[in-house]
Motif scaffolding. Structure first.
Motif, PDB file in Angstrom:
ATOM      1  N   LEU A 185      23.652 -40.678 -28.353  1.00 44.92           N
ATOM      2  CA  LEU A 185      24.859 -41.386 -27.967  1.00 44.92           C
ATOM      3  C   LEU A 185      26.127 -40.856 -28.489  1.00 44.92           C
ATOM      4  O   LEU A 185      27.011 -40.647 -27.784  1.00 44.92           O
ATOM      5  CB  LEU A 185      24.589 -43.056 -28.242  1.00 44.92           C
ATOM      6  CG  LEU A 185      25.960 -43.864 -28.022  1.00 44.92           C
ATOM      7  CD1 LEU A 185      25.913 -44.019 -26.371  1.00 44.92           C
ATOM      8  CD2 LEU A 185      25.809 -45.019 -28.419  1.00 44.92           C
ATOM      9  N   ALA A 186      26.035 -40.523 -29.846  1.00 47.92           N
ATOM     10  CA  ALA A 186      27.320 -39.899 -30.311  1.00 47.92           C
ATOM     11  C   ALA A 186      27.816 -38.564 -29.566  1.00 47.92           C
ATOM     12  O   ALA A 186      28.775 -38.194 -29.258  1.00 47.92           O
ATOM     13  CB  ALA A 186      27.083 -39.863 -31.804  1.00 47.92           C
ATOM     14  N   GLY A 187      26.653 -37.745 -29.267  1.00 49.80           N
ATOM     15  CA  GLY A 187      26.950 -36.541 -28.453  1.00 49.80           C
ATOM     16  C   GLY A 187      27.360 -36.818 -27.143  1.00 49.80           C
ATOM     17  O   GLY A 187      28.352 -36.161 -26.558  1.00 49.80           O
ATOM     18  N   VAL A 188      26.891 -37.742 -26.358  1.00 49.51           N
ATOM     19  CA  VAL A 188      27.381 -38.282 -25.172  1.00 49.51           C
ATOM     20  C   VAL A 188      28.671 -38.644 -25.238  1.00 49.51           C
ATOM     21  O   VAL A 188      29.374 -38.168 -24.207  1.00 49.51           O
ATOM     22  CB  VAL A 188      26.299 -39.269 -24.501  1.00 49.51           C
ATOM     23  CG1 VAL A 188      27.009 -39.802 -23.373  1.00 49.51           C
ATOM     24  CG2 VAL A 188      24.943 -38.638 -24.056  1.00 49.51           C
ATOM     25  N   ILE A 189      28.997 -39.454 -26.290  1.00 46.36           N
ATOM     26  CA  ILE A 189      30.432 -39.883 -26.248  1.00 46.36           C
ATOM     27  C   ILE A 189      31.322 -38.707 -26.643  1.00 46.36           C
ATOM     28  O   ILE A 189      32.379 -38.620 -25.850  1.00 46.36           O
ATOM     29  CB  ILE A 189      30.767 -41.045 -27.325  1.00 46.36           C
ATOM     30  CG1 ILE A 189      29.745 -42.301 -27.235  1.00 46.36           C
ATOM     31  CG2 ILE A 189      31.814 -41.320 -27.677  1.00 46.36           C
ATOM     32  CD1 ILE A 189      29.401 -43.121 -28.242  1.00 46.36           C
ATOM     33  N   ASN A 193      34.680 -37.480 -24.081  1.00 44.20           N
ATOM     34  CA  ASN A 193      35.999 -37.047 -24.617  1.00 44.20           C
ATOM     35  C   ASN A 193      36.880 -38.307 -24.099  1.00 44.20           C
ATOM     36  O   ASN A 193      37.931 -37.877 -23.350  1.00 44.20           O
ATOM     37  CB  ASN A 193      36.379 -35.941 -24.308  1.00 44.20           C
ATOM     38  CG  ASN A 193      37.456 -35.413 -25.051  1.00 44.20           C
ATOM     39  OD1 ASN A 193      37.361 -35.995 -26.177  1.00 44.20           O
ATOM     40  ND2 ASN A 193      38.330 -34.329 -24.739  1.00 44.20           N
ATOM     41  N   GLY A 194      36.260 -39.422 -24.012  1.00 43.76           N
ATOM     42  CA  GLY A 194      37.112 -40.509 -23.561  1.00 43.76           C
ATOM     43  C   GLY A 194      37.242 -40.901 -22.066  1.00 43.76           C
ATOM     44  O   GLY A 194      37.825 -41.847 -21.574  1.00 43.76           O
ATOM     45  N   GLU A 211      28.497 -49.188 -36.157  1.00 48.82           N
ATOM     46  CA  GLU A 211      29.024 -48.436 -37.384  1.00 48.82           C
ATOM     47  C   GLU A 211      28.585 -47.199 -37.648  1.00 48.82           C
ATOM     48  O   GLU A 211      28.999 -46.184 -37.764  1.00 48.82           O
ATOM     49  CB  GLU A 211      29.034 -49.634 -38.444  1.00 48.82           C
ATOM     50  CG  GLU A 211      30.112 -49.738 -39.235  1.00 48.82           C
ATOM     51  CD  GLU A 211      29.881 -50.515 -40.300  1.00 48.82           C
ATOM     52  OE1 GLU A 211      29.650 -50.182 -41.482  1.00 48.82           O
ATOM     53  OE2 GLU A 211      29.569 -51.617 -39.989  1.00 48.82           O
ATOM     54  N   ALA A 212      27.120 -46.842 -37.364  1.00 52.75           N
ATOM     55  CA  ALA A 212      26.511 -45.522 -37.475  1.00 52.75           C
ATOM     56  C   ALA A 212      27.096 -44.666 -36.631  1.00 52.75           C
ATOM     57  O   ALA A 212      27.284 -43.409 -36.907  1.00 52.75           O
ATOM     58  CB  ALA A 212      24.873 -45.692 -37.559  1.00 52.75           C
ATOM     59  N   VAL A 213      27.188 -45.100 -35.350  1.00 58.53           N
ATOM     60  CA  VAL A 213      27.677 -44.123 -34.308  1.00 58.53           C
ATOM     61  C   VAL A 213      29.174 -43.718 -34.527  1.00 58.53           C
ATOM     62  O   VAL A 213      29.600 -42.601 -34.435  1.00 58.53           O
ATOM     63  CB  VAL A 213      27.279 -44.610 -32.612  1.00 58.53           C
ATOM     64  CG1 VAL A 213      28.098 -43.785 -32.047  1.00 58.53           C
ATOM     65  CG2 VAL A 213      25.695 -44.736 -32.673  1.00 58.53           C
ATOM     66  N   GLU A 214      29.888 -44.719 -34.634  1.00 61.31           N
ATOM     67  CA  GLU A 214      31.370 -44.410 -35.188  1.00 61.31           C
ATOM     68  C   GLU A 214      31.502 -43.491 -36.132  1.00 61.31           C
ATOM     69  O   GLU A 214      32.403 -42.912 -36.090  1.00 61.31           O
ATOM     70  CB  GLU A 214      31.949 -45.990 -35.610  1.00 61.31           C
ATOM     71  CG  GLU A 214      33.326 -46.152 -35.580  1.00 61.31           C
ATOM     72  CD  GLU A 214      33.851 -46.810 -34.196  1.00 61.31           C
ATOM     73  OE1 GLU A 214      34.347 -46.280 -33.384  1.00 61.31           O
ATOM     74  OE2 GLU A 214      33.714 -47.906 -34.192  1.00 61.31           O
ATOM     75  N   THR A 219      36.572 -38.570 -33.592  1.00 64.45           N
ATOM     76  CA  THR A 219      37.733 -39.394 -33.517  1.00 64.45           C
ATOM     77  C   THR A 219      37.144 -40.496 -32.941  1.00 64.45           C
ATOM     78  O   THR A 219      36.070 -40.638 -32.426  1.00 64.45           O
ATOM     79  CB  THR A 219      38.413 -38.664 -32.330  1.00 64.45           C
ATOM     80  OG1 THR A 219      37.854 -38.197 -31.165  1.00 64.45           O
ATOM     81  CG2 THR A 219      39.381 -37.533 -33.035  1.00 64.45           C
ATOM     82  N   SER A 220      37.712 -41.502 -33.002  1.00 61.66           N
ATOM     83  CA  SER A 220      37.580 -42.760 -32.331  1.00 61.66           C
ATOM     84  C   SER A 220      37.634 -42.832 -30.925  1.00 61.66           C
ATOM     85  O   SER A 220      38.582 -42.745 -30.498  1.00 61.66           O
ATOM     86  CB  SER A 220      38.477 -44.044 -32.856  1.00 61.66           C
ATOM     87  OG  SER A 220      38.124 -45.096 -32.668  1.00 61.66           O
TER      88      SER A 220
END
Ligand SMILES: *Cc1c(COP(=O)(O)O)cnc(C)c1O
Length: 308
Positions: A185-189, A193-194, A211-214, A219-220
């Motif tokens: 999921l982190a990779g997909v986010i 890129n927003g 929290e883990a993915v954050e 960047t947020s």
């Protein structure tokens, strides 16, 4: 040749259904592999890609990683190792059973050395003393964390979005996928890129994933969320309803889901669509992250509950 990892063709996208005006399409990463039915596939292919290239560039001949006895990640690392001539060491949670289950039998057949670690030590597996012990025992190795999540894995998973951009005229409005560690999921986010939206469906009980993915993101972003309603009791837990859904899904769409990750994702997704969660006209893309190697072991343990 390991450079072949750069030439892998994109996994296919297939339209699945139109329900209440919502277009549901599927990114078949279960078909992202070097050969048919290879457990080095799915999100594990994406997560390992840059790790394998990096290990090779470092001149490292040996990969070491961790996992449970039915782990998709263990099977993927074992297979990747045999494809690209790495020795592999799998540190397996729990004790050795006289007969290897299908996942571990496969890993062993790929040449993976299986090292069993009791559950207490396994929990401590990232501690410097445990790692130093393993280095003393096995010499130098490239360490891949349990589940394969690290920065290079996230880089690999972000390429899924690049692929979609090449394959589709516009990015789907929403991208849905199953989450364990949340690395995919982190990779997909990161790849989005927003733009548009990503929804992770947690395969585990609890709300720690957000929290883990954050923490994995440089960047947020605010265009994502995690659904924690479809864990079916927790990791690797299941109910009759879930099994029924997976069997029924296979009958309708002619491809398989697994009860740990993708079955829960599609169950949740159909449920949300039927509840009107998505506006009519929305295109939702679900990622089939693979995980089908585990079906054999599942059916062996639970008397053929899945009828394929
Ligand atoms: C490992 C796995 C996941 C979880 O991926 P994370 O990056 O850990 O969230 C999801 N689906 C399948 C099929 C997997 O094998």
């Amino acid at each position: 040749m390991i450079e072949a990892l750069h030439e892998q063709s994109p996994s296919p996208i297939q339209p699945l259904a139109e329900i209440s005006g919502v277009h549901l399409i599927v990114k078949r990463d279960d078909l992202l592999n070097l050969q048919a039915d290879d457990p080095f596939c799915g999100n594990k292919w994406r997560k390992l890609k840059y790790n394998l290239l990096h290990a090779s560039r470092l001149g490292c001949k040996q990969l070491l990683t961790f996992g449970g006895a039915y782990s998709n990640h263990i099977a993927a690392v074992a297979s990747a190792g045999s494809h690209f001539d790495f020795k592999t060491i799998g540190i397996i949670r729990g004790e050795r059973h006289p007969k290897l289950n299908p996942t571990l039998a496969f890993a062993h057949s790929c040449g993976m050395h299986l090292h069993y670690l009791d559950r207490a030590s396994f929990r401590n597996k990232t501690s410097p003393t445990v790692i130093a012990d393993l280095r003393r025992r096995y010499g130098d190795f490239y360490l891949i964390p349990e589940g394969g999540t690290n920065e290079l894995a996230i880089q690999g998973c972000s390429e899924l979005i690049r692929e979609l951009e090449l394959q589709l005229p516009v990015l789907p409005d929403v991208i849905c996928l199953s989450c364990g560690t949340g690395g995919t999921l982190a990779g997909v986010i990161s790849g989005l890129n927003g733009r548009n939206r990503a929804i992770g469906f947690s395969a585990l009980k609890g709300s720690f994933l957000r929290e883990a993915v954050e923490a994995m993101l440089p960047t947020s972003f605010s265009n994502w969320q995690i659904d924690t309603e479809y864990h079916f009791g927790g990791y690797a837990k299941f109910t009759d309803r879930l099994i029924h859904f997976i069997n029924d899904f296979y009958g309708k769409y002619q491809f398989r889901l697994d009860p740990i990750y993708t079955g829960k994702l599609f169950f949740g997704l159909f449920d949300l669509i039927n509840c009107g969660f998505f506006q009519p006209g929305t295109t939702v893309l679900a990622v089939h992250t693979g995980g089908l190697q585990g079906l054999k072991g599942f059916n062996e343990r639970f008397n053929g509950l899945l009828n394929f």
